[in-house]
Design an enzyme around this catalytic site. Structure first.
Site, PDB file in Angstrom:
ATOM      1  CG  ASP A   1      -9.425   4.271   0.520  1.00 40.91           C
ATOM      2  OD1 ASP A   1      -9.060   4.987   1.396  1.00 40.91           O
ATOM      3  OD2 ASP A   1      -8.872   3.515  -0.472  1.00 40.91           O
TER       4      ASP A   1
ATOM      5  CE  LYS B   1      -1.302   7.260  -3.406  1.00 40.23           C
ATOM      6  NZ  LYS B   1      -1.944   6.132  -2.240  1.00 40.23           N
TER       7      LYS B   1
ATOM      8  CG  ASP C   1      -1.649   1.210   1.480  1.00 43.79           C
ATOM      9  OD1 ASP C   1      -1.519   2.020   0.532  1.00 43.79           O
ATOM     10  OD2 ASP C   1      -2.631   1.341   2.437  1.00 43.79           O
TER      11      ASP C   1
ATOM     12  CD  GLU D   1      -4.809   3.568  -2.772  1.00 47.07           C
ATOM     13  OE1 GLU D   1      -5.476   4.363  -2.104  1.00 47.07           O
ATOM     14  OE2 GLU D   1      -3.489   3.779  -3.003  1.00 47.07           O
TER      15      GLU D   1
END
Lengths: 204, 609
Positions: free
Chosen positions: B194, B70, B8, B170
């Site tokens: 999420d 990210k 992850d 994800e």
């Protein structure tokens, strides 16, 4: 019935994606219909639930991720079958595309042009929708129920042909072509009236 | 023995998990912590630091702390300049394809290189734990990542020396980890909400007999816990007397952000939080804030979750009442304010019995095991998050593969010629939801030539889009009367070419910025290699179509190009590419002729180009 390319056993890759002899994945036969790809009977009357369940069941059998240790040849077949599966599922999930698929199976090419009366109707409806939101909302109702009526009609007539095993009889299927074209025009009108154009999703 | 892992690669924290025989487990550090902060510190004195070490040093030492990079994956310098974050990083003169940061020691680093360092650290952790090399990895990405962002992630994996088995969304990974051992969920529809450190995804899934089918997904790749921290950090800086954070010392910004984050986390369990922020040179701040006040402060951030939730539910054709439950994933869903939003939007209590920090890594590990041949009775059917289309007349986009189509996928459409005697057709492949080409992302352009002259509207060209399980797109155009084809394997221009990744591996110690000339050279080399490979393959398969003399001439030019490719003169490479093109023209015609006889298959078509 075809020969298994892996072990030469006689197989039916539509009914059973894997060879009964060697358990390897079989390629789709040429000209397989969307119904064949999903392993479903050729029929107009398919529910969304039945289509989704068949899609998941078949995916479990043919998806390349389930064949990590298989040969390259088998994995290529898996990719091909899975892409065909996605396409077939998407086609049959849409009632209009499903009707067109049935026409195609019977060798019928519908005339995509609307007849003059329908065209005049469509133009008049669009003009009236400009008169205001209340009128437009009423028209959405009206066009929606006209479309639903046509779809019920379509389901009944395809049902009759199916019972009489005449789904591949071009002469008997051909009259449904005009009906399908009519539905497609009404759908486009209905969506436009609802302002159902694709909304821009928040994209960075 | 297979040693596949799931990683992850998060905005704030990254984790690695493995699933050999039996249950999956998260691999932990010496302190028993599975989390590895996605952070790098480049100090003025001493060595660079990663993870916890980076965070600790940044609070006491001057230097460059790079966090939440990210957000910049697969993004150009333009996106970084617009980033609302408190900038403790320094942007280097990047280009349209990639962000670059200046760091101590007069170096620049890219988000891909930093991600590769985090991945390498997790790989090392896994290899120590498993007692041998990692054989493959599934890396998770936000479901709403586009092609460029996915490609950048894959490049980071390659740069870290990982064999990337798959990029997995994800929320899908989380659903797998959450649902497998609970048969009572069978046949239900679930939402995965999420909210991570920097990205937000919402996916609607159906679970049935081991199959996890994503029905729809939406999100925002620049919304997450960081945004909550920023609102609070700006308030603290204002209270301390700085209305404009621009130009403030980096240590100060790092302190404000750390104080904000700590306060935010305390609001998850406390009604009232006392925040102390005593920066050097500013007014000391000591204030008590209620949870209610905090909610009001962050409400504008939270409201950005609404549109993606509406889009996903609409695309799935479901309402809250159809759902079996809403699964919360991501550290930010610990915030009561977020849970209240979920409760209100979906009209039900969210499910809380998953560990929101670890489920994504665990799900990725299960998928990695399956893809390595592990015996698991499961299958994930992911979707493409954004529509793929083609430009038509007037700059309008015709969608070929709509968003939320299961992958692998294939779709076709037919175009007719629009001018009398038209012999070529240009194709422009785009990604996005908008109607106009200029609002979508351009992925590739290619041309189909050699259409026999016909009246306008008679020539028909069938265009096929094929998306593989990684979401990599191949587009093929085929003229139906002659069977003439052209195709392109789409690699977004914002990602890296394979040669660039190799180059970075070699240069990774000095991070030299490549100038235009060397980039052109690299591109020339890649193109040369592609043509050499294609020619050799064609010779192997259909060499018999050539006479001995013809074959020798093709082989000679190929050999010359091979030599030029390894030298540094890009003009010579270009010249020889053209020469080889010329030398193989007749060969290509013969092969094309032979292939029309046989039914064309997508994979054989690609070999001609």
């Amino acid at each position: 019935m075809t020969k298994c390319p892996h072990c030469d056993a006689t197989t039916d890759p539509v009914a059973e994606p894997r060879c009964q002899g060697c358990r390897a994945l079989l390629p789709l036969p040429a000209g397989a219909s969307p119904f064949d790809v999903l392993g479903l009977p050729t029929s107009y009357a398919l529910t969304a639930e039945a289509l989704d369940a068949a899609f998941r069941r078949r995916s479990m059998a043919v998806h390349p991720d389930r064949l990590a240790r298989a040969s390259d040849k088998e994995r290529r077949i898996a990719v091909e079958r899975t892409a065909a599966l996605t396409e077939a599922h998407r086609t049959l999930r849409d009632v209009e595309a499903r009707a067109l698929a049935l026409l195609r199976l019977a060798g019928v090419t519908p005339d995509h042009r609307a007849d003059p009366t329908l065209l005049a109707d469509l133009m008049e409806t669009r003009e009236r929708a400009e008169q205001g939101d209340d009128v437009r909302r009423a028209l959405v109702e009206q066009v929606g129920s006209a479309r639903a009526g046509l779809l019920t009609d379509l389901e009944r007539r395809f049902g009759e042909l199916e019972r009489e095993q005449a789904l591949r009889d071009a002469a008997r299927v051909a009259p449904l072509g005009a009906l399908v074209t009519r539905v497609r025009y009404l759908t486009r009108l209905w969506e436009d009236l609802q302002g159902q154009r694709e909304h821009a999703v928040h994209v960075q | 023995m297979e040693r596949a892992v799931g990683i992850d690669l998060g905005t704030t924290y990254s984790l690695v998990a493995t699933a050999g025989k039996g249950a999956a487990r998260v691999l932990r550090d010496a302190n028993g912590d599975g989390r590895f902060p996605s952070a790098a510190f480049f100090g003025r004195n001493g060595k660079d630091a990663l993870g916890w070490d980076a965070l600790h040093r940044a609070e006491h030492e001057d230097g460059d702390l790079l966090l939440s990079i990210k957000r910049f994956m697969g993004r150009g310098a333009h996106a970084a300049r617009q980033d609302p974050g408190l900038r403790s990083f320094r942007l280097a003169a990047g280009d349209d394809r990639m962000v670059r940061f200046h760091v101590e020691g007069d170096r620049t680093v890219t988000p891909i290189e930093l991600s590769a360092r985090y991945l390498a650290a997790l790989k090392a952790r896994a290899e120590q734990d498993l007692g041998g090399p990692v054989t493959g990895a599934v890396i998770t990405v936000p479901a709403y990542f586009d092609d460029a962002q996915r490609q950048a992630t894959k490049d980071a994996g390659k740069l870290a020396g990982l064999n990337v088995l798959r990029l997995l969304a994800e929320p899908t990974a989380a659903a797998v980890a959450y649902g497998l051992d609970r048969p009572e969920h069978d046949n239900g529809r679930y939402v995965v909400f999420d909210l991570g450190g920097g990205t937000f995804d919402v996916s609607v899934l159906a679970f049935e007999r081991g199959v996890f089918q994503v029905l729809a997904t939406s999100g925002d790749t620049a919304l997450g816990g960081d945004d909550f921290d920023l609102v609070l950090a700006r308030m603290l800086l204002r209270d301390a007397g700085w209305d404009d954070p621009a130009g403030l010392p980096r240590v100060l910004l790092n302190q404000a952000r750390a104080a904000a984050k700590a306060a935010k986390e305390r609001f998850s369990t406390e009604e009232r939080v006392e925040i102390v922020f005593a920066p050097e040179g500013g007014r000391p701040v000591r204030r008590t804030m209620t949870r209610q006040e905090f909610h009001v402060l962050v409400d504008p951030v939270l409201r950005r979750c609404r549109a993606p939730c509406e889009a996903a539910m609409r695309d799935a054709g479901l309402t809250g009442a159809d759902l079996g439950g809403v699964i919360l994933v991501g550290g930010s869903t610990r915030m009561p304010v977020v849970r209240a939003f979920v409760r209100e939007f979906f009209g039900r209590e969210p499910l809380l019995d998953a560990n929101p920090d670890e489920v994504v890594a665990v799900g990725a590990a299960l998928q990695a095991d399956l893809l390595s041949g592990g015996d698991r009775d499961m299958l994930l059917l992911d979707v493409t998050p954004l529509s793929l289309g083609v430009e038509t007349m007037g700059g309008v986009v015709d969608k070929i593969i709509p968003r939320n189509t299961s992958i692998p996928a294939r779709a076709r459409t037919t175009f007719t010629t629009y001018a009398d005697g038209q012999t070529g057709m240009d194709f422009h492949v785009v990604q996005g939801e908008r109607e106009k080409v200029e609002d979508c992302k351009s992925l590739a352009r290619f041309k189909l030539s050699g259409i026999p002259p016909m009246a306008a509207g008679i020539g028909r060209v069938e265009v096929t889009y094929a998306l593989d399980a990684d979401g990599l797109l191949t587009v093929t155009a085929r003229e139906t009367t002659t069977g003439r084809t052209a195709s392109v394997e789409v690699k977004p221009s914002y990602g890296l070419t394979d040669a660039e990744v190799e180059q970075m591996l070699v240069d990774s110690m000095d991070f030299a910025e490549q100038d235009m000339e060397s980039r052109l050279l690299i591109e020339g080399r890649v193109e040369a290699q592609r043509i050499i490979d294609a020619t050799r393959k064609a010779l192997r398969e259909d060499g018999a179509m050539l006479s001995a003399a013809e074959r020798r001439s093709v082989e000679d030019v190929t050999a010359q190009l091979e030599v030029a490719k390894n030298a540094r003169d890009r003009h010579e490479i270009t010249r020889l590419i053209d020469a080889l093109d010329h030398a193989t023209a007749e060969f290509a015609r013969r092969r094309m002729g032979a292939s029309i006889q046989s039914a064309l298959k997508d994979h054989s078509i690609r070999e001609f180009t």
